[in-house]
Write a protein that holds these residues in place. Structure first.
Motif, PDB file in Angstrom:
ATOM      1  N   ARG A 113       0.844  -1.196   0.000  1.00  0.00           N
ATOM      2  CA  ARG A 113       0.000   0.000   0.000  1.00  0.00           C
ATOM      3  C   ARG A 113       0.880   1.247   0.000  1.00  0.00           C
ATOM      4  O   ARG A 113       0.642   2.184  -0.755  1.00  0.00           O
ATOM      5  CB  ARG A 113      -0.933   0.014   1.212  1.00  0.00           C
ATOM      6  N   ASP A 115       3.903   1.465  -1.131  1.00  0.00           N
ATOM      7  CA  ASP A 115       4.527   1.545  -2.451  1.00  0.00           C
ATOM      8  C   ASP A 115       3.552   2.117  -3.479  1.00  0.00           C
ATOM      9  O   ASP A 115       3.942   2.915  -4.328  1.00  0.00           O
ATOM     10  CB  ASP A 115       5.008   0.164  -2.908  1.00  0.00           C
ATOM     11  N   ARG A 116       2.295   1.705  -3.408  1.00  0.00           N
ATOM     12  CA  ARG A 116       1.297   2.236  -4.342  1.00  0.00           C
ATOM     13  C   ARG A 116       1.114   3.735  -4.143  1.00  0.00           C
ATOM     14  O   ARG A 116       1.015   4.491  -5.116  1.00  0.00           O
ATOM     15  CB  ARG A 116      -0.045   1.521  -4.160  1.00  0.00           C
ATOM     16  N   VAL A 117       1.073   4.174  -2.892  1.00  0.00           N
ATOM     17  CA  VAL A 117       0.909   5.599  -2.607  1.00  0.00           C
ATOM     18  C   VAL A 117       2.111   6.377  -3.133  1.00  0.00           C
ATOM     19  O   VAL A 117       1.960   7.417  -3.779  1.00  0.00           O
ATOM     20  CB  VAL A 117       0.718   5.827  -1.087  1.00  0.00           C
ATOM     21  N   GLU A 118       3.313   5.858  -2.871  1.00  0.00           N
ATOM     22  CA  GLU A 118       4.540   6.522  -3.346  1.00  0.00           C
ATOM     23  C   GLU A 118       4.566   6.541  -4.874  1.00  0.00           C
ATOM     24  O   GLU A 118       4.928   7.547  -5.476  1.00  0.00           O
ATOM     25  CB  GLU A 118       5.772   5.793  -2.799  1.00  0.00           C
ATOM     26  N   LYS A 119       4.182   5.444  -5.500  1.00  0.00           N
ATOM     27  CA  LYS A 119       4.157   5.376  -6.965  1.00  0.00           C
ATOM     28  C   LYS A 119       3.159   6.395  -7.526  1.00  0.00           C
ATOM     29  O   LYS A 119       3.438   7.056  -8.532  1.00  0.00           O
ATOM     30  CB  LYS A 119       3.772   3.965  -7.405  1.00  0.00           C
ATOM     31  N   GLN A 120       2.026   6.528  -6.868  1.00  0.00           N
ATOM     32  CA  GLN A 120       1.012   7.493  -7.310  1.00  0.00           C
ATOM     33  C   GLN A 120       1.551   8.922  -7.216  1.00  0.00           C
ATOM     34  O   GLN A 120       1.370   9.720  -8.136  1.00  0.00           O
ATOM     35  CB  GLN A 120      -0.265   7.346  -6.472  1.00  0.00           C
ATOM     36  N   LYS A 121       2.240   9.237  -6.112  1.00  0.00           N
ATOM     37  CA  LYS A 121       2.811  10.575  -5.950  1.00  0.00           C
ATOM     38  C   LYS A 121       3.855  10.852  -7.030  1.00  0.00           C
ATOM     39  O   LYS A 121       3.872  11.932  -7.627  1.00  0.00           O
ATOM     40  CB  LYS A 121       3.448  10.724  -4.565  1.00  0.00           C
ATOM     41  N   SER A 123       4.085   9.435  -9.928  1.00  0.00           N
ATOM     42  CA  SER A 123       3.397   9.521 -11.211  1.00  0.00           C
ATOM     43  C   SER A 123       2.793  10.910 -11.412  1.00  0.00           C
ATOM     44  O   SER A 123       2.872  11.475 -12.512  1.00  0.00           O
ATOM     45  CB  SER A 123       2.311   8.449 -11.280  1.00  0.00           C
ATOM     46  N   GLU A 124       2.218  11.456 -10.346  1.00  0.00           N
ATOM     47  CA  GLU A 124       1.648  12.807 -10.433  1.00  0.00           C
ATOM     48  C   GLU A 124       2.740  13.838 -10.681  1.00  0.00           C
ATOM     49  O   GLU A 124       2.545  14.779 -11.454  1.00  0.00           O
ATOM     50  CB  GLU A 124       0.883  13.136  -9.153  1.00  0.00           C
ATOM     51  N   GLN A 125       3.912  13.659 -10.049  1.00  0.00           N
ATOM     52  CA  GLN A 125       5.014  14.592 -10.274  1.00  0.00           C
ATOM     53  C   GLN A 125       5.511  14.507 -11.711  1.00  0.00           C
ATOM     54  O   GLN A 125       5.777  15.535 -12.342  1.00  0.00           O
ATOM     55  CB  GLN A 125       6.153  14.303  -9.292  1.00  0.00           C
ATOM     56  N   ASP A 127       3.789  13.477 -14.289  1.00  0.00           N
ATOM     57  CA  ASP A 127       2.738  14.035 -15.141  1.00  0.00           C
ATOM     58  C   ASP A 127       2.786  15.562 -15.140  1.00  0.00           C
ATOM     59  O   ASP A 127       2.562  16.193 -16.174  1.00  0.00           O
ATOM     60  CB  ASP A 127       1.359  13.555 -14.693  1.00  0.00           C
TER      61      ASP A 127
END
Length: 176
Positions: A113, A115-121, A123-125, A127
């Protein structure tokens, strides 16, 4: 000798036992369903009312304690049980877990979980960096830096051989 009565002395019902009764046998309002509780304990509703209002035998406290720690009798938990050595047995063949193994599954799930949150952050950066307006602004800043370096390179202060072509004082006096 005095004659002792046959009435057994019970201890007041423990708070944890009361909470268990309320959780298991709630009647939808502030009380419990005495009929359901009596059926579960194998006594009359009047006995449960007595336990609730005055005191209960120690085995009720133990029953509540063990029942609160047991596997729920629900559809989701059907087929699960504990072995004599404390392993959680599942309805699936060759799938049993010790407490440590269950803890590892929990930690793996937690780290996944995170890792998913970090990956999402991240990804947003990325993007936001891929944003056309921001990329254009970065290109514009780079062009300004390049033109500044080009002007500095053509300056009379810096000679091609990395020596001053003229002194800085003379250049300043000429420009005035």
């Amino acid at each position: 000798m005095t004659n002792k009565s046959n009435k057994k002395e019970f201890n007041p019902m423990k708070t944890s036992t009361r909470k268990w009764f309320v959780a298991m046998f709630t009647n939808g309002t502030d009380g419990i369903n005495y009929d359901e509780a009596a059926k579960y304990c194998g006594v009359s509703p009047r006995t449960v009312r007595y336990w609730w209002s005055t005191s209960c035998p120690p085995w009720i406290d133990r029953l509540a304690y063990f029942a609160s720690r047991s596997i729920p009798d629900t559809k989701d938990w059907k087929g699960f049980s504990f072995s004599h050595d404390g392993k959680l047995l599942t309805p699936y063949k060759d799938h049993s877990f010790t407490g440590g193994q269950l803890l590892m599954v929990f930690f793996d799930k937690q780290f996944n979980r995170f890792d998913r949150v970090e990956k999402q952050k991240l990804s947003e950066q990325v993007d936001s960096l891929r944003n056309d307006e921001e990329a254009a602004a970065i290109r514009e800043e780079l062009d300004v830096i390049i033109s500044t370096l080009s002007k500095l390179k053509q300056s009379p202060i810096v000679a091609p051989k990395k020596q001053f072509a003229t002194s800085a004082k003379r250049t300043l006096k000429r420009s005035k």
